[in-house]
Design a protein around this motif. Structure first.
Motif, PDB file in Angstrom:
ATOM      1  N   ILE A 433      -7.427   8.258  -2.656  1.00 39.42           N
ATOM      2  CA  ILE A 433      -6.213   8.940  -3.102  1.00 39.42           C
ATOM      3  C   ILE A 433      -5.528   8.098  -4.174  1.00 39.42           C
ATOM      4  CG2 ILE A 433      -4.045  10.011  -2.356  1.00 39.42           C
ATOM      5  CD1 ILE A 433      -6.600  11.069  -0.953  1.00 39.42           C
ATOM      6  N   LEU A 434      -5.083   8.744  -5.252  1.00 41.33           N
ATOM      7  CA  LEU A 434      -4.296   8.082  -6.283  1.00 41.33           C
ATOM      8  C   LEU A 434      -2.828   8.453  -6.105  1.00 41.33           C
ATOM      9  CD1 LEU A 434      -6.516   8.591  -9.467  1.00 41.33           C
ATOM     10  CD2 LEU A 434      -6.599   6.766  -7.761  1.00 41.33           C
ATOM     11  N   ILE A 435      -1.955   7.465  -6.212  1.00 48.52           N
ATOM     12  CA  ILE A 435      -0.523   7.682  -6.032  1.00 48.52           C
ATOM     13  C   ILE A 435       0.204   7.212  -7.287  1.00 48.52           C
ATOM     14  CG2 ILE A 435       1.493   7.230  -4.596  1.00 48.52           C
ATOM     15  CD1 ILE A 435      -0.424   6.491  -2.322  1.00 48.52           C
ATOM     16  N   THR A 436       1.022   8.082  -7.856  1.00 47.18           N
ATOM     17  CA  THR A 436       1.789   7.753  -9.046  1.00 47.18           C
ATOM     18  C   THR A 436       3.249   8.138  -8.824  1.00 47.18           C
ATOM     19  OG1 THR A 436       1.318   9.911 -10.035  1.00 47.18           O
ATOM     20  CG2 THR A 436      -0.193   8.111 -10.558  1.00 47.18           C
ATOM     21  N   LYS A 437       4.078   7.829  -9.807  1.00 50.92           N
ATOM     22  CA  LYS A 437       5.470   8.266  -9.820  1.00 50.92           C
ATOM     23  C   LYS A 437       5.736   8.988 -11.132  1.00 50.92           C
ATOM     24  CE  LYS A 437       7.986   4.976  -6.869  1.00 50.92           C
ATOM     25  NZ  LYS A 437       9.012   3.904  -6.856  1.00 50.92           N
ATOM     26  N   ASN A 438       6.490  10.096 -11.067  1.00 53.51           N
ATOM     27  CA  ASN A 438       6.867  10.755 -12.320  1.00 53.51           C
ATOM     28  C   ASN A 438       8.119  10.089 -12.889  1.00 53.51           C
ATOM     29  OD1 ASN A 438       9.079  11.754 -10.872  1.00 53.51           O
ATOM     30  ND2 ASN A 438       8.175  13.788 -10.567  1.00 53.51           N
ATOM     31  N   LYS A 439       8.626  10.606 -14.001  1.00 57.63           N
ATOM     32  CA  LYS A 439       9.770   9.992 -14.678  1.00 57.63           C
ATOM     33  C   LYS A 439      11.025  10.003 -13.814  1.00 57.63           C
ATOM     34  CE  LYS A 439       8.071  10.933 -19.338  1.00 57.63           C
ATOM     35  NZ  LYS A 439       8.313  11.620 -20.629  1.00 57.63           N
ATOM     36  N   LYS A 440      11.079  10.907 -12.847  1.00 59.96           N
ATOM     37  CA  LYS A 440      12.227  10.979 -11.949  1.00 59.96           C
ATOM     38  C   LYS A 440      12.090  10.024 -10.763  1.00 59.96           C
ATOM     39  CE  LYS A 440      13.168  15.855 -12.985  1.00 59.96           C
ATOM     40  NZ  LYS A 440      13.287  17.228 -12.394  1.00 59.96           N
ATOM     41  N   GLY A 441      10.953   9.314 -10.685  1.00 62.70           N
ATOM     42  CA  GLY A 441      10.724   8.404  -9.573  1.00 62.70           C
ATOM     43  C   GLY A 441      10.149   9.069  -8.340  1.00 62.70           C
TER      44      GLY A 441
END
Length: 464
Positions: A433-441
């Protein structure tokens, strides 16, 4: 009476910590609800929290920037990522967002570099530092990269033949580095690294093969310590020996302007982990400056090669406890639904410890257990959490599933374990699984690869 798992952790460690918190009895990792991951994707699973890669890169760049300013150091700092720690595209894509450079160790690394250049992730200004013992394919790949215009590709000479091999394959003038064969710690089985050229032989090697060679320009001295950058008498002694070689070379080779201090920073492997990164960076910069000032030579530009430090703390693995076996009056074996040998091979191969915690049921009572994997191999176990000499987990209850997590596993484990290939006893590779954050966190997850299926193994093995 404090008999809950959360009480045990709170009494044993300073907790919560920066990356770990507990909410409603479940563990959070960098704000990620791990039980939500389990509910969505199941277990076993492995995950990569990509923002941690950028965070660690920028931490190191900040430490060096502050030390350089404090000491009025006149050289530059260049952060390199060692691709061998994790070659995955998503890892390189994240790392390269941060204006860094690349260190390679084998032929196929150059193919990866060329792919990254084609996609615009790397430019001709990106340093490609080529380490490792080089033979035909690696030599030809390096030569192709340089011949196609990548002038910031610097092969690090590992043995006496490599300059001739490179000169035959490269059309024009090129830059090189020399790797010092550092002396190992007394506890090692050998005295000197098999990689590089001995301290005493480097200046004679320069005079014989480089000084009058118009095609080759010496730019870098490469210094690598197998045990990494640590505040020990051994490390500081080896650094000073390296600086003596740099100074001797600098006095007869004006083009030498860079020092590569290979050997990385340690990665957190316990909730008791303590390491003063800022002090080490400050003292390294200070020692280099003092030695050069004393010898009246210009300080070098500093390169570092951080692999595990870059990607290690981004990774984790979650398993379910399938069953508990009471083998005698003292030992209880909690069996995970995977294998340590295949998914965390360093725990088996070099007895490496990772941060290990229960993912859920923190408000339940705890017990002392051993952890076993699914294979029939007697070495498929994880025997203790560092600093406590035992594993304590919430009590096993068949009707209340228990999940455990291993953290900071992002370096080497997938490549050593043979991602996508055969696994010991044909235990399937878990989901990734890949986990990221968008610009809003906000946390975003995506499936990188499914768990292996029997047909995948049969195809590799040649069955129809």
């Amino acid at each position: 009476m404090n008999t809950k798992y959360i009480n045990l952790i709170d009494q044993t460690y300073y907790f919560p910590q920066e990356e770990f918190q507990v909410e409603d009895g479940d563990l959070q990792f960098h704000g990620i609800d791990l039980m939500e991951l389990v509910r969505e994707y199941g277990a076993p699973l492995k995950f990569t929290y990509l923002p941690k890669i950028s965070e660690n890169i920028n931490r190191a760049k900040k430490w060096f920037a502050e030390a350089i300013e404090k000491h009025n150091y006149q050289g530059s700092y260049n952060y390199c990522y060692c691709t061998k720690s994790s070659h995955f595209e998503h890892v390189l894509n994240e790392a390269l967002k941060n204006d860094i450079h690349i260190e390679t160790s084998a032929a196929v690394d150059i193919n990866i570099v060329e792919s990254l250049k084609k996609s615009g992730k790397i430019t001709d200004d990106t340093y490609v530092i080529c380490n490792g013992f080089k033979r035909d394919l690696y030599i030809s790949n390096i030569a192709r990269l340089i011949n196609n215009g990548h002038k910031n590709c610097i092969p690090i000479i590992d043995n006496y033949e490599e300059i001739d091999l490179l000169s035959e394959a490269i059309d024009d003038k090129f830059q090189i580095g020399i790797r010092i064969a550092s002396e190992e710690e007394p506890k090692f089985e050998f005295y000197t690294s098999r990689l590089g050229i001995g301290y005493k032989n480097i200046v004679p090697f320069f005079n014989k093969q480089i000084k009058d060679n118009d095609q080759v320009e010496l730019k870098m001295l490469h210094f690598f310590i197998n045990t990494g950058i640590r505040d020990t008498a051994y490390y500081w002694n080896e650094l000073l020996k390296c600086l003596k070689v740099y100074i001797s070379l600098k006095k007869i080779c004006p083009t030498l302007d860079s020092l590569n201090i290979g050997g990385g920073f340690p990665v957190k492997n316990s909730l008791h982990f303590e390491y003063d990164y800022e002090y080490m960076v400050d003292e390294i910069v200070n020692q280099i400056k003092l030695a050069c000032e004393d010898a009246e030579v210009d300080v070098p530009n500093i390169f570092t090669e951080f692999g595990s430090f870059t990607v290690g703390e981004s990774g984790g693995a979650i398993y379910e406890i399938l069953y508990q076996k009471q083998q005698n009056d003292r030992e209880k074996w909690n069996m995970i639904n995977s294998s340590f040998i295949t998914t965390l091979p360093d725990t088996w191969a070099i007895s490496k410890k990772f941060v290990m915690l229960a993912v859920n049921r923190w408000n339940d009572e705890y017990e002392r257990v051993l952890l076993g994997g699914l294979t029939c191999d007697s070495d498929d176990y994880y025997n203790s959490e560092q600093n406590t000499n035992a594993i304590y987990l919430p009590k096993y209850k068949k009707e209340k599933p228990l999940y455990i997590g291993f953290f900071n596993t992002g370096a080497y484990q997938d490549t050593i374990g043979g991602f996508g290939g055969l696994q010991h006893c044909l235990i399937p590779q878990p989901k990734q699984i890949l986990i990221t954050k968008n610009k809003k966190g906000e946390i975003k997850t995506s499936l990188f690869s499914e768990q292996q299926e029997p047909k995948d193994f049969l195809k590799i093995l040649g069955y129809k």
